[in-house]
Design an enzyme around this catalytic site. Structure first.
Site, short mmCIF file in Angstrom:
data_model
loop_
_atom_site.label_atom_id
_atom_site.label_comp_id
_atom_site.label_asym_id
_atom_site.label_seq_id
_atom_site.Cartn_x
_atom_site.Cartn_y
_atom_site.Cartn_z
N TRP A 92 17.53 1.92 118.05
CA TRP A 92 16.07 1.86 117.37
C TRP A 92 14.85 1.56 116.39
O TRP A 92 14.11 0.81 116.15
CB TRP A 92 15.90 2.30 118.65
CG TRP A 92 16.60 2.33 120.04
CD1 TRP A 92 16.99 1.05 120.47
CD2 TRP A 92 15.41 2.13 121.48
NE1 TRP A 92 17.14 1.38 121.78
CE2 TRP A 92 16.59 2.10 122.53
CE3 TRP A 92 14.61 3.50 121.82
CZ2 TRP A 92 16.05 2.04 123.77
CZ3 TRP A 92 14.46 3.49 123.23
CH2 TRP A 92 15.08 3.55 123.93
N LYS A 93 15.74 2.76 115.40
CA LYS A 93 14.96 2.53 114.50
C LYS A 93 13.52 3.58 114.41
O LYS A 93 13.18 4.30 115.65
CB LYS A 93 14.72 1.38 112.81
CG LYS A 93 16.30 1.19 112.92
CD LYS A 93 15.90 0.03 111.75
CE LYS A 93 17.43 -0.78 111.65
NZ LYS A 93 17.57 -1.81 111.03
N HIS A 134 23.25 5.79 107.55
CA HIS A 134 22.92 4.93 107.16
C HIS A 134 22.50 4.73 105.56
O HIS A 134 21.62 5.59 105.97
CB HIS A 134 21.71 4.91 108.79
CG HIS A 134 21.12 3.77 109.11
ND1 HIS A 134 20.49 2.56 108.41
CD2 HIS A 134 22.15 2.54 110.24
CE1 HIS A 134 20.47 1.67 108.73
NE2 HIS A 134 21.16 1.31 109.94
N SER A 173 22.09 -7.88 111.38
CA SER A 173 22.32 -9.02 111.94
C SER A 173 22.86 -9.62 112.86
O SER A 173 22.54 -10.85 113.06
CB SER A 173 22.10 -10.04 111.02
OG SER A 173 20.89 -9.44 110.25
N GLY A 180 20.55 -2.99 115.53
CA GLY A 180 19.28 -2.74 115.01
C GLY A 180 18.44 -3.43 115.90
O GLY A 180 18.03 -3.17 116.92
N GLY A 181 17.92 -4.34 115.59
CA GLY A 181 17.05 -5.14 116.35
C GLY A 181 17.12 -5.88 117.64
O GLY A 181 15.98 -5.97 118.09
#
Ligand code: PEP
Length: 256
Positions: A14-15, A100, A215, A236-237
């Site tokens: 989720w960063k 990371h 991605s 991620g996103g």
């Protein structure tokens, strides 16, 4: 502990996103969506401050859902303002993302430091998700990535290699929408396995889960999973959207 390739992995990074309400909705939504999916370990990696409230609300959660941290310090305690130690994390998470590229390049983390963190994770019973990847798309030889692998695993014992996950994340593909082709990612995963054979042996290399990250979305995950050397994804996103992450995890589960 110990991981192997019998199971596949779907990891959501989720960063530095979500407030508490979002974090609870997202984690509970994923929990409900992935119930009953077998053969894939789904790992949520929220910001540190949401780990405990999420752990509390997911107490009676299905066995296929775990928590991970996005980083940690290598020491247990001491004068390290702002840091979080493995001792603090070990009660709340099973996994920890280390190396990371956002930590390597925004926070100047060196391979020596990452190696200290990897060793410390093992000592504290945490499973490191070690991220490696080259910065430049034209550096397709990926020497940078292989050097990271070798240095980050300095003096890691053969025994501890069965408690490790490697995520290949080409930096140019992270958060850009410019995902590596599945063929390219599959070839790099094979290269990583060859290097692990050289450093350890074939058994260790064959047992090591290698993930792709950069991605990943629900429309491309199947292509990566078709590659025999790829065992899942670090997302991620797309891990910030319940439906997308559930769909990605379900697709990964089809490849067990
Ligand atoms: C990541 O943060 O590790 C990542 C792969 O991000 P994204 O999926 O957004 O490219």
């Amino acid at each position: 502990m110990a991981v192997d390739r019998q199971k596949k992995f779907s990891i959501g990074n989720w960063k530095m996103n979500t407030d508490l309400a979002d974090a609870l909705v997202l984690s509970q939504g994923v929990r409900d969506g992935v119930e009953g999916i077998n053969g894939v370990e789904i790992i949520l990696c929220p910001p540190f401050v949401w780990l405990y409230p999420i752990a509390e609300t997911l107490k009676h959660t299905p066995k296929n859902l775990s928590l991970g941290a996005q980083n940690m310090h290598w020491q247990e305690k001491g004068p390290f303002t702002g840091e979080v130690s493995p001792m603090m994390l070990q009660k709340v998470v099973k996994y920890v993302i280390l190396g990371h590229s956002e930590r390597r390049f925004h926070f100047n983390e060196s391979d020596e430091l990452i190696n200290d963190k990897v060793q410390s994770a093992f000592e504290h019973g945490l499973i490191p998700v070690l991220c490696i990847g080259e910065r430049s798309k034209t550096n397709s030889g990926s020497d940078e990535m292989i050097n990271q692998l070798v240095r980050d695993l300095n003096e890691v014992s053969e025994q501890n290699m069965s408690n490790l996950i490697v995520a290949y994340e080409p930096v140019w593909a992270i958060g850009t929408g410019d995902a590596a082709t599945a063929e390219y990612a599959g070839d790099v995963a094979k290269k990583i396995r060859r290097k692990i054979t050289e450093l350890y042996n074939e058994k260790v290399a064959e047992n090591l889960p290698i993930l792709y990250g950069g991605s990943v979305v629900k429309s491309n995950i199947a292509e990566y999973m078709d590659e025999p050397d790829i065992d899942g994804a670090l997302v991620g996103g797309a891990s910030l959207k319940i439906n997308d992450f559930v769909e990605i995890s379900k697709e990964i589960g089809r490849y067990r």
